[in-house]
Design an enzyme around this catalytic site. Structure first.
Site, PDB file in Angstrom:
ATOM      1  CB  SER A 233      -4.756 -34.916 -38.653  1.00  0.00           C
ATOM      2  OG  SER A 233      -5.201 -36.241 -38.458  1.00  0.00           O
ATOM      3  CB  SER A 271      -7.714 -35.360 -33.857  1.00  0.00           C
ATOM      4  OG  SER A 271      -6.907 -34.326 -34.361  1.00  0.00           O
ATOM      5  CG  ASP A 273      -4.019 -34.214 -32.573  1.00  0.00           C
ATOM      6  OD1 ASP A 273      -4.434 -33.797 -33.660  1.00  0.00           O
ATOM      7  OD2 ASP A 273      -4.771 -34.479 -31.617  1.00  0.00           O
TER       8      ASP A 273
END
Length: 350
Positions: A233, A271, A273
């Site tokens: 992340s 992830s 983001d």
């Protein structure tokens, strides 16, 4: 070597883009913005809170225009739905690990009630904004060690001096197989003859080993690194003193993704983001009594300079987070090397 402020990356002559950095090359170059940390290192726990105060006043009573861009939504942050809907920020921003979001939310609610006793009684509730990354590789995230008092300590520690690296929320983060953490950068530019700033604060905990691309084109060999998948992340917070409305801020936040892509990120499935942008240029009053309000906003045809600044500051802030973080051995003897050490070793071999 650049004559600009020596951020960690610029000490190795790694220059991201062409715009000029601000006086400290950090997000606090935006007047009124301050950052504080509470770092916890205890046994196998390496974690913390980082607090960003968008202005020194009562943020609930004097909100700021804001926009959010979910680049990839594998995340557990709090407060983003209302920011996206109403286009305002009404609390400080807390960064932390995934399992401490609840503690951060409660801390921001209690602090807001303390300053505004009418909240939840004679006026609406408050929208606390807490953003997270999973530091479980280097820290015992299951210990759930962080408390409301730790979040308050980070808020109380806020100052214009932005410490970077393995501090606060960045204590246990990883990036591209290296030690990750907290990083910041800024850019200055002119509009209508005036000088304006855009700054970034990044919590870097993303990137697959071997994917990192440095500004000079070098790529660390993945064989030298412990394997890491693209499921960490990254949180990017952008601040500017340019008058922008929330739709424009969402567009600026989206360009943080360009800075991440320059580093080699591809926004993997696992992830989270997220980019959030806000403007300090004008306040949105909670107790506004007028039916119509006048607000300035940037001519859309001039917004490209902010897009460039968002990409450059995001890229440099991630590198600063990694370079400012020393090598670390954490939970279960997991290790992450320092990008600074790799850069120094590479330089010595030339």
């Amino acid at each position: 070597m650049s004559s600009y402020p020596l951020s960690p990356s610029r000490r190795f002559d790694l220059i991201c883009g062409s715009l000029e950095p601000g006086p400290t090359n950090s997000i606090s170059d935006v007047n009124g913005v301050s950052v504080g940390h509470k770092t916890m290192r205890r046994g196998e726990v390496n974690t913390g809170f980082t607090a960003l105060l968008p202005h020194p006043g009562n943020v609930f009573q004097e909100k700021l225009s804001a926009g959010v861009e979910i680049i990839n939504g594998f995340g557990k942050s709090a407060g983003l739905i209302q920011v996206d809907e109403l286009g305002t920020l009404e609390t400080p921003i807390l960064l932390t690990n995934t399992f401490a979001v609840g503690s951060g939310v409660n801390a921001l609610i209690r602090q807001t009630i303390m300053k505004n006793p009418e909240v939840g009684r004679t006026t609406g509730t408050v929208n606390p904004v807490v953003l997270e990354c999973n530091d479980g590789y280097l820290s015992d995230i299951q210990a759930m060690s962080l408390t409301e008092s730790d979040a308050i300590a980070a808020l109380d520690a806020a100052s214009p001096e932005v410490e970077q690296g393995s501090v606060g929320a960045g204590a246990g983060m990883s990036a591209f197989g290296f030690k990750g953490g907290l990083g910041s950068a800024s850019r200055v530019f002119e509009l209508d003859g005036g000088r304006f700033v855009l700054g970034a604060l990044v919590l870097a905990n993303f990137g697959r080993s071997g994917d990192l691309i440095l500004p000079d084109g070098r790529r660390p060999d993945p064989k030298e690194l412990q394997s890491s998948e693209e499921r960490g992340s990254v949180i990017v917070v952008l601040a500017t003193d340019v008058p922008l409305e929330s739709r424009q801020l969402k567009r600026v936040a989206k360009r943080a993704g360009a800075g991440l892509a320059r580093l080699g990120a591809f926004y993997g499935n696992g992830s989270g983001d997220i980019a959030l942008a806000f403007s300090t240029a004008q306040k949105v009053l909670h107790q506004e009594e007028r039916d119509f309000v006048d607000r300035r906003c940037l001519n859309e045809d001039r917004i490209d300079i902010l897009f460039r600044a968002a990409a450059e500051t995001t890229q440099e802030a991630v590198l600063n987070a990694m370079i400012a973080s020393p090598a670390m051995k954490g939970r279960n003897r997991h290790e992450r090397p320092s990008l600074a050490d790799w850069l120094q070793d590479t330089s010595n071999q030339l």
